[in-house]
Design an enzyme around this catalytic site. Structure first.
Site, PDB file in Angstrom:
ATOM      1  N   ARG A   1       5.159  -9.803   2.673  1.00  0.00           N
ATOM      2  CA  ARG A   1       4.274  -9.744   1.688  1.00  0.00           C
ATOM      3  C   ARG A   1       3.182  -8.551   2.165  1.00  0.00           C
ATOM      4  O   ARG A   1       2.654  -8.628   3.383  1.00  0.00           O
ATOM      5  CB  ARG A   1       3.392 -11.053   1.554  1.00  0.00           C
ATOM      6  CG  ARG A   1       1.983 -10.743   0.858  1.00  0.00           C
ATOM      7  CD  ARG A   1       1.241 -12.133   0.875  1.00  0.00           C
ATOM      8  NE  ARG A   1       0.039 -12.184   0.068  1.00  0.00           N
ATOM      9  CZ  ARG A   1      -1.287 -11.750   0.741  1.00  0.00           C
ATOM     10  NH1 ARG A   1      -1.291 -11.372   1.864  1.00  0.00           N
ATOM     11  NH2 ARG A   1      -2.387 -11.589  -0.072  1.00  0.00           N
TER      12      ARG A   1
ATOM     13  N   ASP B   1      -0.009  -7.117   2.524  1.00  0.00           N
ATOM     14  CA  ASP B   1      -1.270  -7.300   2.180  1.00  0.00           C
ATOM     15  C   ASP B   1      -2.381  -6.098   1.806  1.00  0.00           C
ATOM     16  O   ASP B   1      -2.135  -4.919   2.194  1.00  0.00           O
ATOM     17  CB  ASP B   1      -1.988  -7.979   3.440  1.00  0.00           C
ATOM     18  CG  ASP B   1      -3.530  -8.479   3.305  1.00  0.00           C
ATOM     19  OD1 ASP B   1      -3.580  -9.431   2.339  1.00  0.00           O
ATOM     20  OD2 ASP B   1      -4.384  -8.007   3.802  1.00  0.00           O
TER      21      ASP B   1
ATOM     22  N   TYR C   1      -4.883  -0.386  -1.025  1.00  0.00           N
ATOM     23  CA  TYR C   1      -5.817   0.338  -0.379  1.00  0.00           C
ATOM     24  C   TYR C   1      -5.442   1.288   0.872  1.00  0.00           C
ATOM     25  O   TYR C   1      -6.193   1.696   1.900  1.00  0.00           O
ATOM     26  CB  TYR C   1      -7.033  -0.590   0.301  1.00  0.00           C
ATOM     27  CG  TYR C   1      -7.392  -1.570  -0.952  1.00  0.00           C
ATOM     28  CD1 TYR C   1      -8.364  -1.221  -1.915  1.00  0.00           C
ATOM     29  CD2 TYR C   1      -6.898  -2.853  -0.796  1.00  0.00           C
ATOM     30  CE1 TYR C   1      -8.407  -2.240  -2.723  1.00  0.00           C
ATOM     31  CE2 TYR C   1      -7.093  -3.894  -1.816  1.00  0.00           C
ATOM     32  CZ  TYR C   1      -7.982  -3.300  -2.690  1.00  0.00           C
ATOM     33  OH  TYR C   1      -8.476  -4.269  -3.834  1.00  0.00           O
TER      34      TYR C   1
ATOM     35  N   GLU D   1      -6.707   6.809   1.486  1.00  0.00           N
ATOM     36  CA  GLU D   1      -7.960   7.376   1.065  1.00  0.00           C
ATOM     37  C   GLU D   1      -8.145   8.724   0.626  1.00  0.00           C
ATOM     38  O   GLU D   1      -7.382   9.588   1.307  1.00  0.00           O
ATOM     39  CB  GLU D   1      -9.152   6.826   2.031  1.00  0.00           C
ATOM     40  CG  GLU D   1      -9.220   5.598   2.432  1.00  0.00           C
ATOM     41  CD  GLU D   1      -8.442   5.068   3.606  1.00  0.00           C
ATOM     42  OE1 GLU D   1      -8.124   5.987   4.327  1.00  0.00           O
ATOM     43  OE2 GLU D   1      -7.929   4.019   3.553  1.00  0.00           O
TER      44      GLU D   1
ATOM     45  N   GLU E   1       0.777  -7.275  -2.626  1.00  0.00           N
ATOM     46  CA  GLU E   1      -0.484  -8.141  -3.103  1.00  0.00           C
ATOM     47  C   GLU E   1      -1.530  -6.925  -3.528  1.00  0.00           C
ATOM     48  O   GLU E   1      -2.313  -6.232  -2.741  1.00  0.00           O
ATOM     49  CB  GLU E   1      -1.277  -8.679  -1.754  1.00  0.00           C
ATOM     50  CG  GLU E   1      -2.422  -9.320  -2.301  1.00  0.00           C
ATOM     51  CD  GLU E   1      -3.788  -9.341  -1.236  1.00  0.00           C
ATOM     52  OE1 GLU E   1      -3.825  -8.397  -0.552  1.00  0.00           O
ATOM     53  OE2 GLU E   1      -4.525 -10.123  -1.631  1.00  0.00           O
TER      54      GLU E   1
END
Lengths: 233, 549, 423
Positions: B205, B207, B211, B214, B249
């Site tokens: 998975r 996580d 994000y 950037e 996720e």
């Protein structure tokens, strides 16, 4: 001589008393018939009233718009009216039966003629009554519509309507009883009247609103800007 | 070591029933008050009996545990409280023996600030590890990125007093983000994956996957560069370890979340975050609209991909993917007590959210199991466990599993005070009332019922792989749909309302079929041209197999 | 017609599908194809915007339109809320459409709406005219909020009007209702109003829907029934009201016949209530009331006066039956005045209206005739009123209308006396 007188007197008296004896029971019968007739008539009236009440006779009239036509205060309710009429017809019939029970020939003839006439008179009365109501109603409807439409002579118009209907109704009523035989005028009146009655009925009952609008259009063509776009609601 | 995926279907995850569990919370084998891998291995029979065939383990790596293990200080070891790496291997072997797969966490957006990499990086501006993290001299960079933990964090930048500059963190300030613009970081992540894949882990998975990278003047979420990272990792995994899968996720709208499938070359599975709050909303509103709206808005997936579906998980019931109006409504209806709210969500378990209403619990599970996607059961929810909002953060939904009514609920032989979190002990949800042992004895307990539901779910591939077609009966309180795969068809009819409902379904397409009610196996009247009339009790649902006989 | 056959099976099915609702918006339509879509949209947006969590349904009750209104309604797709609101609605919104028993006219439409409100167990119900051009979603809020949140049972609208707009309301309906029923409501004949579920149930129980006066006067009946039933009343300021132009509307005489007739009928129905009521209460106003100068209306005052004179003269025989000799005498006298001197004072006007009401009650002649005979006198009163208040500002006018209301109240005993007098 004396004997003759006495005999005659006795005979006459005997005859008279025989006649009286013969007449008295008839009178009694008549009285009884009348009284019984009254009671019967009353019972018939009561029953009729019940039945009419049960059948909602009044509301029948109301929905037909006839009660509205009659001034409420002047007349009893339609069922009451009919019951009373039947009461009187029944009682008068009994009275006449009673009178005929007296066995007076001349009277009997008249009575039988009366019996023949009863339905005619009855119908004629009804026609007259309803007709006058209609005339009254139609005349007032015309008057109001004409006034509200700002037409020139409302009362004249209303008078004409009333006159035509009354003439028609009276002619019809007389015709019923058989008093206006073979008059060409009557035939004409009936023809003309029927036409007007139709119109009047149409105006009065069939479509009060439509009729009023037609009237207003008819009599107030120059009336278009009357309210000037003002909204009253 | 046997590995079930080598001889199975490469799309096995499409039929999976996942069970999410925290090693710490499941079973304590060494009486220290904390669950461990040996304990988990002992309870595998229970999970097999339940019908779960894939275990999702929450982070079990060495960590200062400031974020429940999501702040990792070493990626290739096991936290000593949970045992050793050998214990893990033993557990994995036991699971594989039972035909169960194991999914572990790959938390590589950030590390703990205790991780040696960060310790090195902060030491000086020109340390070789310096570039493994994202540094800045001002807080002005990446201003458009939102702050996720609104309740605790004020900025995505945190001041590092040692190197006198700011470091980037999308989550807690003790979780500095790794710098994926540095190829060395990417290579190191692959090494971590390889380490676990070699041991035999079946899936990861990923996580906080949106994000990773950037960029200035963006929200710093869902960037193309992030997708490139995923594609890279996936390609290398497929080349060397076929039959494994990645689960993303990505708490995003379906249109954005679907990007994590790539064209079938990124993650094979992603959570359907927006659906879950809408299921709760639909039951409260007694209106199917929220569920239908969001699923109709969900784009089609690549052939080899699958949604991960859940009702509750170890985090708060997140309300990020709803409108303000919807959030207010859910708060008012499900979290009247302000204490149960956390960040943009509600920190409660399934049963308390549904006011311990068995019928609603069944309905929600029924919908979960019958919609497309692989269902995920959060540990404890299969017995209707409660929560404890007073222990802070999201720990209230992470209390020890309740095995029996005895000492420490059968979770541990340690002193009750020694447990990592206190047991739930109130009269309604407490372990004396709600526990596996007592529920196993009764065929009508919620546990027994869940078992039957899972058996039904696993009885056909139509649930995991079939198409979904909504029916739109005039009665909006009834949610009805047909799942179809090949010549297999399942009709699902759910009454979302608290009162009895009649519904007329347009089933003309299936004229002539006989609906067989799947729980009892009874045939229902044949489908004809007329609207098919069904009546449903409060929160009742039916699954019909539409058979041509 | 018996209750169980009033609603069609199809409509019952629609109600079953909608199940239960908190708010109902009813729209009685008749040949409104041009405006109905806009109206329904505005209602939908209003409901979603101001009552997002409530279960809402819209009921279109059609009186047999021939321009396809009903089909149009059925095809209206939900608006794209995203362009109008921040968020899409939470719930399914039901739009129910059915033809009603057309022979009952609007009475049938209202009956259908009440039945739907009853079956859907709504808490608040509003009725919106289908032909408005000035309606906004805010009206829904204005009408429903007092009921839904303030526990009011009946909300009458207040529209922004020109000072000479709606004179029939100002001269007869509103002050007469205030005097008789004891509640001051500005617009007892608003096409937009709202009522609570329990009031809807009360309406349902009344056996009036087939009555002639319900065709046009349903609003008056609803207003007065709410008053007589002791329900909590409110008024809500909505703004200007502009109807789409429509041909075939009623003329003044027809309007008076329908609306004043409805009021007189209601007086008859509620006589026990109003005869024993002897105080007057103000009714709270919800919403922000603003003043703004609206375009003036053109009126040919002289022509009205002339029609008044003709009416008095020509209808003498009719007025004889309706009015008292004294009143008639005074009217005849002022009818002789010149256009400039003419004035029909408050006290005479109130007396006239009361005598008409009483004569209506006693059915001295055909009731429609009574109402028609009122028209010329009303024209006279308007002519006089316009003449006096030509220059008056809103405040002055307010004073004048207040004086008129007082006159109505003070003379109430006269109405009772005439009303109760046996013929």
């Amino acid at each position: 001589m004396g004997d003759f007188i006495i005999k005659n007197l006795t005979d006459t008296l005997g005859n008279f008393s025989a006649m009286v004896m013969e007449f008295l029971p008839r009178l009694l019968a008549m009285t009884i018939i009348i009284v019984v007739g009254g009671v019967v008539a009353w019972i018939v009236k009561a029953i009729l009233r019940r039945i009419l009440l049960f059948l909602r006779f009044n509301s029948l009239f109301e929905s037909a718009g006839i009660t509205q036509m009659m001034p409420k205060t002047a007349l009893p309710s339609p069922s009451d009216l009919l019951a009373r009429l039947v009461f009187w017809v029944v009682w008068v019939s009994f009275m006449l039966f009673g009178v005929s029970a007296l066995g007076v020939l001349a009277l009997q003839e008249e009575i039988s003629r009366f019996f023949l006439l009863i339905p005619q008179i009855f119908v004629a009365l009804v026609i007259l009554f309803v007709g006058l109501l209609i005339a009254n109603f139609a005349a007032r409807a015309t008057l109001l519509a004409a006034v509200n439409a700002n037409s020139s002579s409302p009362r004249l118009l209303s008078g004409v309507v009333r006159f035509i209907i009354v003439i028609l109704v009276v002619t019809m009523a007389l015709e019923r009883i058989g008093l206006g035989h073979g008059v060409v005028l009557v035939a004409f009146a009936i023809f003309f009247g029927a036409l007007m009655l139709g119109l009047a009925l149409a105006f009065g009952l069939g479509g009060r609103d439509v009729a009023r609008r037609i009237l207003e259009k008819r009599f107030a063509e120059d009336n278009k800007e009357e309210e000037d776009g003002m909204s009253h609601l | 070591m046997t590995n079930p995926q080598t001889d199975g279907d490469p799309l096995w995850y499409k039929d999976a029933v996942l069970y999410e569990v925290h090693v710490r919370a499941f079973f304590d084998s060494d009486d220290d008050g904390i669950g461990d891998f040996r304990g988990l291995a002992q309870k595998l029979d229970y999970l097999q009996d339940l019908g779960a065939n894939t275990l999702w383990l929450l982070p079990f790596y060495p960590s200062p545990l400031k974020d429940d293990g999501y702040d990792i200080s070493s990626y290739t070891d096991v936290h000593p409280s949970y045992g050793t790496l050998d214990d893990f291997k033993l557990f994995l072997d036991q699971a594989h023996r039972r035909g169960m797969r194991v999914l572990t966490e790959l938390v590589v957006n950030h590390t703990s600030d205790q991780h040696p990499w960060f310790q090195e990086a902060r030491r000086s501006q020109n340390n070789p590890r310096r570039d493994w993290y994202v540094w800045s001299s001002t807080q002005e960079r990446y201003r458009q990125a939102r702050i996720i933990f609104t309740d605790t964090e004020l900025s995505n930048w945190a001041w590092d007093p040692i190197s006198k500059s700011y470091y980037w963190h999308r989550f807690f300030s003790h979780q500095p983000d790794l710098n994926y613009d540095n190829p060395a970081v990417l290579e190191e992540v692959w090494n971590i994956m390889k380490f676990w894949l070699d041991i035999g882990v079946d899936a990861f998975r990923l996580d906080a996957v949106p994000y990773l990278v950037e960029r200035e003047n963006t929200s710093c979420e869902n960037l193309p560069e992030t997708h490139a990272v995923l594609k890279h990792l996936r390609r290398r995994m497929d080349e060397n370890y076929p039959g494994r899968f990645l689960l993303a996720e990505a708490n995003q709208w379906p249109e954005d979340a679907v990007a994590y499938f790539g064209s079938g070359d990124e993650c094979q599975m992603a959570f359907h975050f927006p659906l879950m709050p809408r299921m709760f909303m639909a039951v409260k509103l007694e209106d199917r609209k929220p569920i239908m709206d969001i699923l109709q808005r969900t784009p089609a997936l690549p052939e080899n991909c699958q949604w991960g579906m859940f009702l509750r998980n170890h985090d708060e019931l997140t309300l990020e993917m709803v409108t303000d109006e919807e959030r207010d409504y859910l708060y008012d209806e499900y979290a009247k007590d302000k204490l149960t709210r956390l960040n943009l969500g509600i920190r409660r378990r399934l049963a308390p959210l549904l006011e311990n209403d068995r019928r609603r619990v069944e309905l929600m599970n029924g919908i979960l199991m019958s919609l497309p996607g692989s269902p995920i059961i959060y540990y404890g929810d299969e017995i209707g466990m409660g929560d404890n909002v007073y222990v802070g953060d999201r720990n209230g939904v992470r209390t020890p599993m309740q095995w029996c009514g005895g000492w420490n609920a059968g979770f541990s032989n340690a002193d009750p005070e020694q447990l990592y979190l206190p047991l739930i002990s109130n009269p309604v949800y407490g372990y004396q009332t709600v526990n596996v042992e007592s529920q196993r004895r009764f065929p009508h307990s919620i546990l027994s019922w869940m078992k039957r539901l899972i058996v039904l779910r696993r009885s056909s591939r139509v649930f995991g792989r079939g198409t979904l077609e909504f029916l739109t009966p005039p009665n909006h309180r009834v949610l009805a749909y047909v799942r179809e795969l090949g010549n297999e068809r399942v009709l699902v009819v759910n009454n979302l309302s608290s009162s009895a409902q009649a519904v007329e379904l347009d089933l003309r397409r299936f004229k002539g079929t006989i609906p067989i009610e799947m729980f009892g196996g009874n045939p229902f009247p044949r489908v004809m041209d007329r609207p098919y009339l069904l009546t449903l009790g409060p929160y009742q649902f039916y699954w019909f197999r539409l058979r041509r006989i | 017609m018996s209750e169980d056959t009033f609603l069609s099976d199809e409509f019952l099915q629609q109600i079953t599908a909608a199940g239960e609702a908190d708010i109902l918006a009813g729209v009685p339509t008749l040949n409104n194809a041009r405006t109905i879509e806009r109206t329904v949209r505005a209602i939908q947006v209003g409901l979603v915007k101001y009552f997002p969590r409530q279960r809402a349904a819209i009921v279109i009750s059609d009186g047999g339109s021939r321009d396809g209104t009903l089909n149009l309604v059925k095809s209206i797709a939900p608006p794209d809320f995203r362009t109008m609101l921040a968020a899409p609605p939470l719930r399914t919104m039901h739009t129910l459409a059915t033809p009603h028993r057309a022979i009952w006219g609007r009475g049938g439409a209202f009956r259908t709406i009440f039945a739907a409100a009853d079956l859907l167990r709504v808490k608040a119900c509003t009725v919106i005219s289908p032909d408005l051009e000035s309606m906004t979603p805010e009206w829904i809020e204005g009408l429903i909020r007092p009921i839904y949140r303030e526990n009011v049972d009946f909300v009458a609208p207040i529209y922004l009007r020109h000072k000479f707009d709606g004179l029939l309301l100002k001269q007869i309906l509103s002050p007469l209702i205030a005097a008789a029923y004891g509640y001051e409501i500005q617009e007892p004949y608003g096409g937009e109003l709202a009522f609570s579920g329990r009031l809807a149930a009360q309406y349902m129980n009344e056996d009036v829907f087939s009555k002639e006066f319900m065709r046009q006067g349903a609003e008056v009946w609803m207003t007065t029934t709410a008053m007589a039933g002791g329900f909590r009343l409110g008024q809500s300021f909505l703004g200007p009201k502009i109807h789409a132009p429509k041909s075939g509307g009623l003329d003044l005489a027809g309007t008076i016949q329908q609306v004043v007739g409805a009021l007189f009928n209601c007086l008859e129905t509620h006589q026990q209530f109003w005869m024993s009521r002897n105080q007057v209460e103000a009714v709270p106003v919800f919403g922000f009331e603003n003043d703004m100068e609206l375009p003036a209306v053109r009126v040919d005052r002289k022509r009205m006066f002339q029609m008044f004179q003709t009416g008095v003269q020509e209808l003498a025989s009719v007025h004889d039956l309706i009015l008292s000799p004294d009143t008639l005498q005074r009217i005849r006298e002022i009818a002789k005045l010149s256009d400039r001197e003419f004035c029909l004072p408050d006290d005479l006007w109130v007396k006239t209206v009361y005598e008409f009401a009483a004569s209506f009650h006693h059915s001295v002649i055909n009731r429609d005739h009574i109402l028609q005979a009122l028209t010329p006198l009303y024209r006279g009163r308007i002519s006089s009123f316009l003449h006096e208040n030509h220059e008056a500002g809103i405040t002055d006018l307010g004073e004048k209308l207040k004086a008129l209301r007082l006159q109505y109240q003070q003379s109430k005993s006269y109405l009772i006396e005439r009303w109760s007098a046996s013929a």
